[in-house]
Write a protein that holds these residues in place. Structure first.
Motif: not given
Ligand code: UTP
Length: 295
Positions: A10, A12-14, A17, A27-28, A56, A105, A108-111, A114, A131, A133
């Motif tokens: 996954p 797809g997170g923003l 941080r 970030k990845e 994802i 995805q 970005p509605l959460g892990l 995803a 994950l 990170d």
């Molecule tokens: P994080 O909790 O680290 O969230 O997600 P984030 O959005 O990437 O980072 P911050 O908190 O805004 O800095 C843990 C993992 O889940 C993925 C992220 O890409 C990360 O690898 N993720 C999270 C998704 O794929 N989709 C989401 O909607 C949220």
């Protein structure tokens, strides 16, 4: 029991941080020493026997897709100049055609959301979730390898856990283990408990082996902490319904590269592990420490 072939990433997170670095760069793709975070995870999954890799992704993640493809101009130049080692680290690890897939995805509605986005690509089988990170330098065998063995023995779900100081449990998903040991059955998972109410100090970290039974739970789309669809919530509901979850306790070093502190630590940790960089890194740290202590 199924033979584990699929790994899900996954990404797809923003990455808020890490703004502004993550404004346009995923970030990845941040490098630890000289390799992007995602490549470490990919190599870990490959070493554990995974042959199909599903990412994802979200918007702004195209560079990540390109990283898993040929870079023709670069490769030709390196070839012409006979830079064999550079060519090797650019090209030779690439997955074969058809071994990678990218799913958007969209939001970005959460892990949990995803993971749910991969539901049509995983049928009647277990799959690994990594994950990127979350980085692990194991003591001996990798955590994912150990998890695969537990999955093969039990046929059930497996998560990696890592001991954290008691005062920090409120930042993590914590498990309630049945008994003690390196592999334990999980009775319950608690999201961010207070130190007084925590059933253990074993925090869930970013490695999972899940059966496809998770998808109907994620399908419900229930929002949890932060208004996001949480994977931990779905796993807890599965446990309540009688699905088996085991935890593999990880040893070695763990770096939370989603935070600046963890990312910096990872760079130091991996540089110290690198034969070429070990000595220079020690020298740099000694110099900085001397200066910092004088203040
Ligand atoms: P994080 O909790 O680290 O969230 O997600 P984030 O959005 O990437 O980072 P911050 O908190 O805004 O800095 C843990 C993992 O889940 C993925 C992220 O890409 C990360 O690898 N993720 C999270 C998704 O794929 N989709 C989401 O909607 C949220």
């Amino acid at each position: 029991m199924t033979i584990l072939k699929k790994a899900l990433y996954p990404v797809g997170g923003l990455g808020t941080r890490f703004l502004p670095a993550t404004k346009v760069m995923p970030k990845e793709m941040l490098p630890v020493v000289d390799k992007p975070l995602i490549q470490y995870s990919f190599e870990e999954a490959l070493a554990a026997g995974c042959e199909q890799h599903i990412f994802i992704t979200g918007r702004n993640k195209n560079v990540l897709m390109n990283h898993f493809d040929h870079a023709f101009e670069l490769q030709r130049t390196l070839d012409e100049k006979e830079k064999k080692h550079l060519l090797e680290i650019t090209r030779d690890w690439l997955p074969k055609p058809g071994q990678v897939a990218f799913i958007r995805q969209q939001e970005p509605l959460g892990l949990g959301h995803a993971v749910w986005c991969a539901r049509n690509f995983i049928k009647d089988e277990a799959f690994a979730v990594l994950l990127a990170d979350e980085m692990l330098i194991p003591d001996g065998e990798s955590s994912l390898n150990r998890m695969v063995k537990v999955h093969e023995e039990t046929g059930g779900n497996v998560v990696a856990v890592y001991p954290v100081p008691k005062e920090k449990v409120s930042s993590y998903g914590i498990i309630d283990p049945e008994g003690e040991g390196d592999v334990v059955r999980i009775k319950r998972m608690v999201e961010k408990p207070s130190p007084d109410n925590a059933p253990s100090n074993l925090s869930i970290i970013g490695r999972y082996i899940l059966t496809d039974a998770i998808f109907p739970y994620l399908e419900k789309g229930q929002r949890g902490a932060g208004g996001e669809i949480q994977l931990t919530d779905a796993m807890q509901r599965m446990i309540e319904d009688g699905h088996t979850f085991h935890a593999v306790v990880c040893h070695g070093q763990r770096f939370d590269c989603g935070s600046r502190r963890g990312f910096l630590e990872a760079n130091i940790g991996y540089a110290l592990q690198n034969p070429e960089l070990h000595e220079p890194m020690v020298e740099i740290m000694e110099r900085f420490l001397k200066k910092a202590r004088k203040k």
